[in-house]
Design an enzyme around this catalytic site. Structure first.
Site, PDB file in Angstrom:
ATOM      1  N   SER A  22       0.823  -1.154  -0.061  1.00 25.71           N
ATOM      2  CA  SER A  22      -0.003   0.114  -0.110  1.00 25.71           C
ATOM      3  C   SER A  22       0.986   1.170  -0.061  1.00 25.71           C
ATOM      4  CB  SER A  22      -0.855   0.047   1.388  1.00 25.71           C
ATOM      5  OG  SER A  22      -1.662   1.233   1.363  1.00 25.71           O
TER       6      SER A  22
ATOM      7  N   ASP B 235      -7.188   2.833  -3.127  1.00 23.43           N
ATOM      8  CA  ASP B 235      -7.979   2.959  -1.696  1.00 23.43           C
ATOM      9  C   ASP B 235      -8.113   4.535  -1.407  1.00 23.43           C
ATOM     10  OD1 ASP B 235      -8.894   2.785   0.618  1.00 23.43           O
ATOM     11  OD2 ASP B 235      -7.235   1.686   1.534  1.00 23.43           O
TER      12      ASP B 235
HETATM   13  O1  OSB Z   1      -7.144   1.992   4.552  1.00 26.98           O
HETATM   14  O2  OSB Z   1      -6.022   0.116   4.235  1.00 26.98           O
HETATM   15  C1  OSB Z   1      -6.103   1.251   4.867  1.00 26.98           C
HETATM   16  C2  OSB Z   1      -3.152   2.050   6.900  1.00 26.98           C
HETATM   17  C3  OSB Z   1      -3.670   2.869   7.694  1.00 26.98           C
HETATM   18  C4  OSB Z   1      -4.961   3.105   7.882  1.00 26.98           C
HETATM   19  C5  OSB Z   1      -5.827   2.588   6.862  1.00 26.98           C
HETATM   20  C6  OSB Z   1      -5.311   1.938   5.816  1.00 26.98           C
HETATM   21  C7  OSB Z   1      -3.743   1.795   5.695  1.00 26.98           C
HETATM   22  C8  OSB Z   1      -3.026   1.136   4.649  1.00 26.98           C
HETATM   23  C9  OSB Z   1      -1.723   0.812   4.947  1.00 26.98           C
HETATM   24  O3  OSB Z   1      -3.486   1.229   3.684  1.00 26.98           O
HETATM   25  C10 OSB Z   1      -1.581  -0.815   5.071  1.00 26.98           C
HETATM   26  C11 OSB Z   1      -0.028  -1.366   5.451  1.00 26.98           C
HETATM   27  O4  OSB Z   1       0.936  -1.220   4.667  1.00 26.98           O
HETATM   28  O5  OSB Z   1      -0.224  -1.677   6.642  1.00 26.98           O
HETATM   29 MG    MG Z   2      -8.252   0.746   3.011  1.00 30.23          MG
END
Ligand code: OSB
Ligand code: MG
Length: 358
Positions: free
Chosen positions: A124, A177
């Site tokens: 992500s 996202d």
């Molecule tokens: O929406 O998936 C999400 C991180 C913090 C809050 C929400 C999200 C995320 C990520 C990071 O997308 C995922 C990761 O690398 O841990």
């Molecule tokens: Mg998410």
């Protein structure tokens, strides 16, 4: 879970992120993480509370979770508590880890997983300063072997950005996202994303919505994946029934632990809806729990479960979580969550510690 414990130890640690992480709701540079240690018979089970430092992803934050765990989680009032799933889920996960250690089996076996020996991994990638910076990041992650790229979007950082990413990486498994940054009024804009053949659009609309997502899904070719909106198996069942999503992101904390995660998984599996494991910038402990969860049969899509080195100069588990050149994490067969805790380092980053009564 009806597991007897002698003592519950709460700990808050501070871990600076190697790279700031930015989403549509905010920017994180240092994590404040609560760890839960459940002790019995000379054994310790460990859990991680996955809430943010502020109540922006959901209603919980580090300080609320501390009070929830201190004043409710370890009492007979816990069953009457509404939501606060990340706090309660941290203890729930510690209990599963403790149970696994009691039986001397890996956590993935204890939860009924083990459908695969290695889990597929994606990354992500937060909102960047420029499209160039984003393209460079994606290139580095693909070179490392990751199987899927997720980029964060928000109004003003969406269609144009995805267009550039797609031009440069036409073959990559790509998704976005939005963390609830849009409304149904943006449907036409979101529909422009259809031309980039994304794997999915994650949580475009409100954090607590299902019905608008169903209306949006009917207008989109791209599958919607729900994250924030799914806290229970009941939500999952309703979302699938209404056609609000075609994919579900399951996060242990968001749903309150392994028991509810499995129920959501089971609902999705029987409806033919693929699931994958989301991430919350976890330390090695939460990361190891995510690895175990990802071995349930329905977790067929690459998760946001990636290597320790993407987040931390030094992780609290030994060895750190590593990802193979084909973008997978191998299961470990040690009892419990499968990694050692670096106690010396853990103690050095602990800023408060309290024994919750039982
Ligand atoms: O929406 O998936 C999400 C991180 C913090 C809050 C929400 C999200 C995320 C990520 C990071 O997308 C995922 C990761 O690398 O841990
Ligand atoms: Mg998410």
């Amino acid at each position: 879970m009806e597991t007897r414990v002698d003592r519950i130890v709460l700990r808050e640690i501070r871990m600076p992120l190697l790279h700031a992480f930015e989403t549509s709701f905010g920017r994180t540079t240092e994590r404040r993480i609560i760890l839960v240690e459940a002790c019995a018979d000379g054994l310790s089970g460990w859990g991680e509370v996955t809430c943010g430092e502020d109540p922006f992803y959901n209603e919980e934050w580090t300080d609320s979770a501390w009070l929830m765990l201190r004043d409710y989680a370890a009492t007979d009032k816990a069953a009457a508590v509404r939501d606060n799933r990340m706090a309660l889920g941290g203890l729930e996960a510690a209990m599963w880890d403790l149970e696994a250690r009691r039986y001397g089996v890996p956590l993935w076996e204890q939860i009924g997983g083990g459908a695969r020996r290695e889990i597929p991994c994606g990354v992500s990638i937060g909102i960047q300063e420029s499209i160039d910076a984003l393209l460079r990041k994606i290139d580095a992650e693909l070179t490392a072997g990751y199987q899927r790229i997720k980029i964060k979007i928000k109004p003003g950082w969406d269609v144009l950005v995805v267009n550039e990413v797609r031009k440069r990486f036409p073959q990559t498994r790509l998704m976005v996202d939005a963390n609830s940054a849009y409304t149904l009024a943006d449907a036409d804009r979101l529909r422009q994303l259809d031309e980039f053949y994304l794997m999915m659009i994650e949580q475009p609309l409100a954090h607590d919505d299902i019905i608008d997502h169903a209306e949006l899904q009917a207008k989109l070719a791209t599958p919607i994946c729900l994250d924030e909106s799914i806290r229970t198996a009941h939500h999952a069942e309703q979302a699938i029934r209404l056609g609000a999503c075609r994919i579900i992101n399951i996060k242990l904390g968001r749903v309150g632990g392994f028991a509810e995660a499995r129920r959501i998984h089971d609902v999705a599996l029987s409806a033919g809806v693929p699931v994958w494991c989301g991430g919350m910038l976890e330390s090695g402990i939460g990361r190891a729990h995510n690895i175990a969860l990802s071995t349930l049969p329905g977790f067929v899509l690459p998760g946001d479960v990636s290597a320790s080195r993407r987040y931390w100069a030094r992780d609290i588990v030994v060895p750190p979580v590593e990802v193979s050149a084909r973008g997978t994490i191998a299961l470990r067969d040690e009892p419990g969550f499968g990694y050692e805790i670096d106690r010396e380092y853990l103690d050095s980053i602990t800023v408060r510690r309290e024994v919750a009564a039982r």
